[in-house]
Design an enzyme around this catalytic site. Structure first.
Site, PDB file in Angstrom:
ATOM      1  CD1 TRP A 159      30.386 -39.982 -38.416  1.00  0.00           C
ATOM      2  CD2 TRP A 159      28.383 -40.486 -37.565  1.00  0.00           C
ATOM      3  NE1 TRP A 159      30.551 -41.041 -37.557  1.00  0.00           N
ATOM      4  CE2 TRP A 159      29.343 -41.379 -37.024  1.00  0.00           C
ATOM      5  CE3 TRP A 159      27.047 -40.619 -37.176  1.00  0.00           C
ATOM      6  CZ2 TRP A 159      29.018 -42.377 -36.115  1.00  0.00           C
ATOM      7  CZ3 TRP A 159      26.708 -41.625 -36.269  1.00  0.00           C
ATOM      8  CH2 TRP A 159      27.684 -42.480 -35.740  1.00  0.00           C
TER       9      TRP A 159
ATOM     10  CE  LYS B 130      33.232 -38.733 -31.900  1.00  0.00           C
ATOM     11  NZ  LYS B 130      33.305 -40.140 -32.289  1.00  0.00           N
TER      12      LYS B 130
ATOM     13  CG  ASP C 118      28.166 -33.478 -36.646  1.00  0.00           C
ATOM     14  OD1 ASP C 118      28.800 -33.251 -35.596  1.00  0.00           O
ATOM     15  OD2 ASP C 118      27.792 -34.625 -36.976  1.00  0.00           O
TER      16      ASP C 118
END
Length: 368
Positions: A104, A200, A176
């Site tokens: 990511w 999440k 992030d």
């Protein structure tokens, strides 16, 4: 098919607290006695605006966010933030510094490469992202437009263990935190911008939380003058995240999930519980005499995503098949690394982790 709740270890969209789901089911057709679902309310109406502002207020309470920051509720997930960050913060005469700790962070840098100059002050790629780079080895400069980190790496099962020394960096720090926000205590003041997709730990997919310092927000106004209006952070801050129609049901679920965290002891309680859950699985790996091999180095282990492999592909396939029969869902490792992965976000119960640990032990005893 089953009528019972299964053990949900999916990486995202992920488990939601049963209490939150029951509340949503109860209120689905008639929210707060209004005779309409929250999904049917106007985003300019009083009922939704209360939900919207309470989601923001609860975020601030839980994280201890001062008035030096704005909290935004956006759309597009972390993937849109990969573009919004450089659009708003990367001027032509500076470079952005991306600390690479997994897929990511690579994607975030690749998106920024389309919009300006970047470099990587550290990378774990040479060790297949098994550990977070040592802080002393990370290169940064005062001239960096910003320094970008990914706090938890879902694919590889690694996480930054300590955010304290990030306060030493002289450039704005961007994070992030899609896969671990609200799972542990967080020094928000050490960051200038935090973004996180909700799916999440804090709700369903569809809403993205952004926390940005007002100082940095002011700086974006000069850099992003030619950026499309909807891609400017200042646009959403000035309109209280109501510039365009928000994902109203996702925000409602975000609010309810944050209030569930608050009612269950807040971040300290979540952190204690998540450490206990992770320890169950890591102990099963460490005590297996190599039958289970964890991907992450012990110093960088994530409490959100436990990644491991078995001795052979055949055993891995059998493990996953038997796990599915026992009502475990989402244990397949990411396609890029294989093996197995248990994502144990806030809403995954201790009982589910105990059940998985017991299954791991019994499977090893049967096949060692």
């Amino acid at each position: 098919m089953t009528n019972e709740r299964i053990h949900n270890f999916n990486a995202g969209p992920a488990a939601l607290p049963p209490e939150v789901l029951r509340q949503a089911a109860f209120e689905l057709e008639n929210y707060n006695g209004t005779g309409m679902s929250i999904m049917e309310h106007s985003h300019r109406g009083e009922s939704y605006e209360h939900v919207h502002h309470e989601a923001i207020a609860t975020t601030k309470r839980l994280l201890g966010i001062s008035d030096a920051y704005e909290v935004l509720l956006l759309q597009g997930g972390a993937s849109l933030q990969f573009a919004m960050v450089p659009y708003n913060l990367l001027p032509p005469d500076q470079k952005a510094n991306y600390i690479l700790t997994g897929a990511w962070s690579e994607k975030a840098k690749k998106e920024a490469d389309h919009l300006g100059k970047t470099y990587s002050g550290a990378s774990g790629e040479d060790n297949n992202y098994k550990r977070i780079p040592d802080f002393e080895a990370i290169e940064t400069t005062v001239d960096d437009a910003y320094i970008h980190v990914t706090s938890n790496n879902t694919i590889y099962g690694t996480a930054w263990q300590d955010f304290t020394r990030m306060a030493e960096w002289k450039a704005p720090v961007i994070a992030d935190m899609s896969s671990d926000i609200f799972s542990r205590s967080l020094p928000v003041e050490n960051f200038d911008l935090i973004y996180a997709g909700a799916q999440k730990n804090i709700g369903p997919s569809g809403v993205t939380l952004v926390i940005i310092s007002k100082t940095l927000l002011e700086k974006t106004k000069a850099i992003a003058q030619d950026v499309p209006t909807i891609l400017r952070y200042s646009t959403h801050a000035e309109k209280a995240s109501l510039y365009n129609t928000p994902p109203t049901f996702a925000v409602y679920m975000l609010k309810n999930t944050l209030q569930w965290i608050e009612a269950n002891g807040g971040l300290q309680a979540m952190e204690t519980r998540n450490r206990e859950k992770a320890a169950l699985l890591y102990n099963a790996i460490d005590e297996s005499d190599g039958f289970y091999r964890g991907h992450a180095h012990p110093s960088s282990r994530s409490n959100m995503n436990v990644t491991f492999k078995l001795p052979t592909e055949e055993l891995t396939r059998l493990f996953l098949e038997e796990a599915k029969e026992r009502q475990f869902s989402g244990l397949n490792g990411h396609r890029s690394v294989g093996g197995c992965r248990a994502s144990i976000y806030n809403a995954v119960s201790l009982e589910s982790c105990e059940a998985l640990r017991n299954f791991m032990v019994s499977f090893q005893q049967k096949h060692r």
